[in-house]
Design an enzyme around this catalytic site. Structure first.
Site, PDB file in Angstrom:
ATOM      1  N   TYR A 275      44.210  51.952  -6.449  1.00  0.00           N
ATOM      2  CA  TYR A 275      43.874  51.814  -7.813  1.00  0.00           C
ATOM      3  C   TYR A 275      44.316  50.808  -8.750  1.00  0.00           C
ATOM      4  CZ  TYR A 275      42.892  53.536 -12.778  1.00  0.00           C
ATOM      5  OH  TYR A 275      42.596  53.423 -13.917  1.00  0.00           O
TER       6      TYR A 275
ATOM      7  N   GLU B 286      49.055  51.779 -14.282  1.00  0.00           N
ATOM      8  CA  GLU B 286      49.186  51.622 -12.978  1.00  0.00           C
ATOM      9  C   GLU B 286      49.463  50.244 -12.614  1.00  0.00           C
ATOM     10  OE1 GLU B 286      49.048  53.939 -10.159  1.00  0.00           O
ATOM     11  OE2 GLU B 286      49.735  55.244 -11.741  1.00  0.00           O
TER      12      GLU B 286
ATOM     13  N   ARG C   8      55.121  61.161 -16.477  1.00  0.00           N
ATOM     14  CA  ARG C   8      54.208  60.250 -16.993  1.00  0.00           C
ATOM     15  C   ARG C   8      54.424  60.108 -18.460  1.00  0.00           C
ATOM     16  NH1 ARG C   8      53.943  58.698 -12.623  1.00  0.00           N
ATOM     17  NH2 ARG C   8      51.804  58.578 -11.392  1.00  0.00           N
TER      18      ARG C   8
ATOM     19  N   ARG D  43      25.230  56.321 -14.882  1.00  0.00           N
ATOM     20  CA  ARG D  43      24.616  56.106 -13.477  1.00  0.00           C
ATOM     21  C   ARG D  43      23.489  57.078 -13.202  1.00  0.00           C
ATOM     22  NH1 ARG D  43      29.112  57.767  -9.795  1.00  0.00           N
ATOM     23  NH2 ARG D  43      29.994  58.623 -11.498  1.00  0.00           N
TER      24      ARG D  43
ATOM     25  N   LYS E  75      42.982  47.480 -11.012  1.00  0.00           N
ATOM     26  CA  LYS E  75      42.944  47.220 -12.266  1.00  0.00           C
ATOM     27  C   LYS E  75      43.871  46.005 -12.423  1.00  0.00           C
ATOM     28  CE  LYS E  75      40.917  50.511 -14.324  1.00  0.00           C
ATOM     29  NZ  LYS E  75      40.070  50.173 -15.228  1.00  0.00           N
TER      30      LYS E  75
ATOM     31  N   HIS F 147      46.086  59.534 -20.795  1.00  0.00           N
ATOM     32  CA  HIS F 147      45.802  60.200 -22.061  1.00  0.00           C
ATOM     33  C   HIS F 147      44.660  61.261 -21.649  1.00  0.00           C
ATOM     34  CE1 HIS F 147      43.441  56.470 -21.041  1.00  0.00           C
ATOM     35  NE2 HIS F 147      42.641  57.138 -21.576  1.00  0.00           N
TER      36      HIS F 147
ATOM     37  N   ASP G 194      23.873  50.978 -12.420  1.00  0.00           N
ATOM     38  CA  ASP G 194      25.420  51.383 -11.551  1.00  0.00           C
ATOM     39  C   ASP G 194      26.166  49.876 -11.529  1.00  0.00           C
ATOM     40  OD1 ASP G 194      24.204  53.433 -10.681  1.00  0.00           O
ATOM     41  OD2 ASP G 194      24.490  52.965  -8.255  1.00  0.00           O
TER      42      ASP G 194
ATOM     43  N   THR H  20      46.739  67.355 -15.819  1.00  0.00           N
ATOM     44  CA  THR H  20      46.992  68.132 -17.123  1.00  0.00           C
ATOM     45  C   THR H  20      45.872  69.184 -17.179  1.00  0.00           C
ATOM     46  OG1 THR H  20      45.720  66.430 -17.910  1.00  0.00           O
ATOM     47  CG2 THR H  20      47.858  66.412 -18.518  1.00  0.00           C
TER      48      THR H  20
ATOM     49  N   SER I 127      45.085  49.768 -17.180  1.00  0.00           N
ATOM     50  CA  SER I 127      45.946  50.923 -16.964  1.00  0.00           C
ATOM     51  C   SER I 127      47.372  50.692 -16.754  1.00  0.00           C
ATOM     52  CB  SER I 127      45.406  51.643 -15.709  1.00  0.00           C
ATOM     53  OG  SER I 127      46.415  52.346 -15.122  1.00  0.00           O
TER      54      SER I 127
HETATM   55  O1  G4F Z   1      46.776  63.386 -13.630  1.00  0.00           O
HETATM   56  P1  G4F Z   1      47.176  62.316 -12.581  1.00  0.00           P
HETATM   57  O2  G4F Z   1      46.037  62.444 -11.457  1.00  0.00           O
HETATM   58  O3  G4F Z   1      47.056  60.840 -13.231  1.00  0.00           O
HETATM   59  P2  G4F Z   1      47.499  59.702 -13.014  1.00  0.00           P
HETATM   60  O4  G4F Z   1      47.323  59.303 -11.304  1.00  0.00           O
HETATM   61  O5  G4F Z   1      48.714  58.989 -13.441  1.00  0.00           O
HETATM   62  O6  G4F Z   1      46.238  58.298 -13.272  1.00  0.00           O
HETATM   63  C1  G4F Z   1      45.695  58.721 -14.647  1.00  0.00           C
HETATM   64  O7  G4F Z   1      46.507  58.026 -15.709  1.00  0.00           O
HETATM   65  C2  G4F Z   1      46.412  56.413 -15.332  1.00  0.00           C
HETATM   66  C3  G4F Z   1      47.227  55.804 -16.428  1.00  0.00           C
HETATM   67  O8  G4F Z   1      46.581  55.776 -17.541  1.00  0.00           O
HETATM   68  C4  G4F Z   1      44.885  55.947 -15.259  1.00  0.00           C
HETATM   69  F1  G4F Z   1      45.028  54.751 -15.067  1.00  0.00           F
HETATM   70  C5  G4F Z   1      44.267  56.735 -14.061  1.00  0.00           C
HETATM   71  O9  G4F Z   1      42.953  56.400 -14.226  1.00  0.00           O
HETATM   72  C6  G4F Z   1      44.361  58.215 -14.673  1.00  0.00           C
HETATM   73  O10 G4F Z   1      43.742  58.489 -15.967  1.00  0.00           O
HETATM   74  O11 G4F Z   1      48.448  62.448 -12.068  1.00  0.00           O
HETATM   75  C7  G4F Z   1      49.659  62.399 -12.843  1.00  0.00           C
HETATM   76  C8  G4F Z   1      50.636  62.702 -12.076  1.00  0.00           C
HETATM   77  C9  G4F Z   1      51.010  61.912 -10.779  1.00  0.00           C
HETATM   78  O12 G4F Z   1      52.375  61.502 -10.589  1.00  0.00           O
HETATM   79  C10 G4F Z   1      50.633  62.920  -9.747  1.00  0.00           C
HETATM   80  O13 G4F Z   1      51.121  62.645  -8.452  1.00  0.00           O
HETATM   81  O14 G4F Z   1      50.559  63.903 -11.495  1.00  0.00           O
HETATM   82  C11 G4F Z   1      51.268  64.037 -10.161  1.00  0.00           C
HETATM   83  N1  G4F Z   1      50.533  65.490  -9.623  1.00  0.00           N
HETATM   84  C12 G4F Z   1      51.235  66.313  -9.207  1.00  0.00           C
HETATM   85  N2  G4F Z   1      50.374  67.259  -8.601  1.00  0.00           N
HETATM   86  C13 G4F Z   1      49.292  65.557  -9.554  1.00  0.00           C
HETATM   87  C14 G4F Z   1      49.166  66.861  -8.890  1.00  0.00           C
HETATM   88  N3  G4F Z   1      48.175  64.894  -9.705  1.00  0.00           N
HETATM   89  C15 G4F Z   1      46.740  65.460  -9.553  1.00  0.00           C
HETATM   90  N4  G4F Z   1      45.720  65.058  -9.937  1.00  0.00           N
HETATM   91  N5  G4F Z   1      46.681  66.767  -8.892  1.00  0.00           N
HETATM   92  C16 G4F Z   1      47.985  67.631  -8.645  1.00  0.00           C
HETATM   93  O15 G4F Z   1      48.031  68.660  -8.026  1.00  0.00           O
END
Ligand code: G4F
Length: 329
Positions: A154, A132, A222, A33, A158, A184, A63, A195, A130
């Site tokens: 999301y 999701e 997860r 992009r 997907k 991942h 895009d 993470t 995903s």
């Molecule tokens: O790291 P996350 O934001 O990942 P999420 O939402 O699972 O999505 C990722 O994985 C999916 C599956 O492969 C992909 F499709 C997607 O594109 C992306 O790569 O959150 C993981 C978990 C969630 O349950 C969230 O509610 O962590 C929990 N969480 C708790 N505190 C948080 C936080 N997530 C984020 N981002 N920030 C927090 O402070």
């Protein structure tokens, strides 16, 4: 020599995939992009390599909603393989920008499939789907036949794209596959995923650069793998003799609490002393228990996740510590 095209080449998966394909001797083209910030740090080492950049690796501006530009790239590059990884990847943010999310993840995939349908020799196509899509899943662990039941914008975007890929495979005879990947991660993960956010905070607190960390749902669990394993899976899926859908996962679930424990422990700290819970990071809905059964990928492709969760989180936290100490990020 195989010519591969990657959408989303500047992202975590795209940059690892570019490296892996270059190592295999592919000519790699990436769609990027145009933005004013020009953040392509994940590809910096490849740019800097004069034997690679503009010789074996080429970048093109477009895009995902720019049909004419994508069509032109396809006509010019004539790829044998197309890895479609680009999109709006943040689940939490998809509640704020559902329309953009559905356009970038759903409609863009449809537009590309339509372009492929018109090509005399369409490339093999991989869509990065995903976990999701399963949302409030009716079974655990999920398999390739688990009904789609997304609960986030999301996930809906997907699910739409995943189902289109299946439809175009069946009815238009395209070599179109879905890799249904669970979470991942790697040191190249974006900073707003949980993470990286936790690993970075643990290192930053250790170095005295940060005092507290605010998180959302600590009980969410997860199924996490190493992004480099998942990228290996993408290549196995697209190289397989038959187009199909494959779950790529570790099959093991861990909670945000466990993640924080490992990251802070690797810095000699206790997470309970530094973490606050803030409602702002909770999502209107959050699939609580997604876990993938990757038996099909293991049997058919010989693929499996190789890194343990604790190894991965320790690596990510130590990488953050080194970068922060050297003032590099
Ligand atoms: O790291 P996350 O934001 O990942 P999420 O939402 O699972 O999505 C990722 O994985 C999916 C599956 O492969 C992909 F499709 C997607 O594109 C992306 O790569 O959150 C993981 C978990 C969630 O349950 C969230 O509610 O962590 C929990 N969480 C708790 N505190 C948080 C936080 N997530 C984020 N981002 N920030 C927090 O402070």
């Amino acid at each position: 020599m195989t010519i591969s095209l990657i959408t989303g080449i500047t992202g975590q998966d795209g940059s690892y995939l570019a490296e892996a394909l270059l190592e295999r001797g592919h000519i790699v083209h990436g769609v990027v992009r145009r933005t004013s910030s020009l953040d392509r740090s994940r590809l910096a080492h490849l740019y800097a390599n004069l034997d690679i950049y503009d010789k074996q690796l080429f970048l093109h501006y477009a895009d995902l909603n720019d049909t004419t530009a994508i069509r032109r790239i396809l006509a010019k590059v004539v790829p044998a393989q197309l890895f479609h990884l680009a999109g709006q990847s943040h689940v939490g943010v998809s509640f704020e920008i559902p329309e953009v999310t559905c356009d970038l993840n759903g409609m863009a995939t449809l537009r590309i499939l339509e372009m492929l349908r018109e090509m005399p020799h369409p490339p093999r196509f991989l869509h990065a789907s995903s976990s999701e899509i399963f949302g409030d899943a009716s079974e655990r662990p999920q398999t390739e036949t688990t009904p789609l039941n997304p609960t986030t914008p999301y996930g809906c975007s997907k699910a739409f794209a995943t189902q289109l890929v299946r439809t175009y495979r069946r009815h238009h005879n395209l070599f179109a596959c879905n890799s249904i990947s669970y979470n991942h991660e790697s040191p190249k993960r974006g900073e707003n995923f949980v993470t990286r956010k936790i690993c970075r905070a643990a290192a930053s607190i250790k170095l005295g650069l940060q005092k507290r960390l605010c998180l959302g749902n600590l009980d969410a669990r997860r199924d996490w793998s190493d992004a480099r394993d998942i990228v290996r899976g993408y290549m196995a899926v697209i190289d397989h003799h038959t187009a199909d859908d494959f779950i790529l996962s570790s099959g093991q679930m861990h909670s945000i609490r466990e993640l924080a424990t490992i990251a802070f422990c690797s810095m000699g700290l206790k997470w309970e002393d530094y973490v606050d819970v803030d409602e702002k990071f909770f999502r209107p809905s959050d699939p609580a228990e997604l876990c993938g059964n990757c038996e099909k990928a293991r049997h058919v492709l010989g693929w499996k996740s190789t890194r343990s969760f604790s190894e991965l989180i320790e690596e990510m936290t130590c990488a953050e510590y080194d970068w922060l100490r050297m003032g590099q990020r």
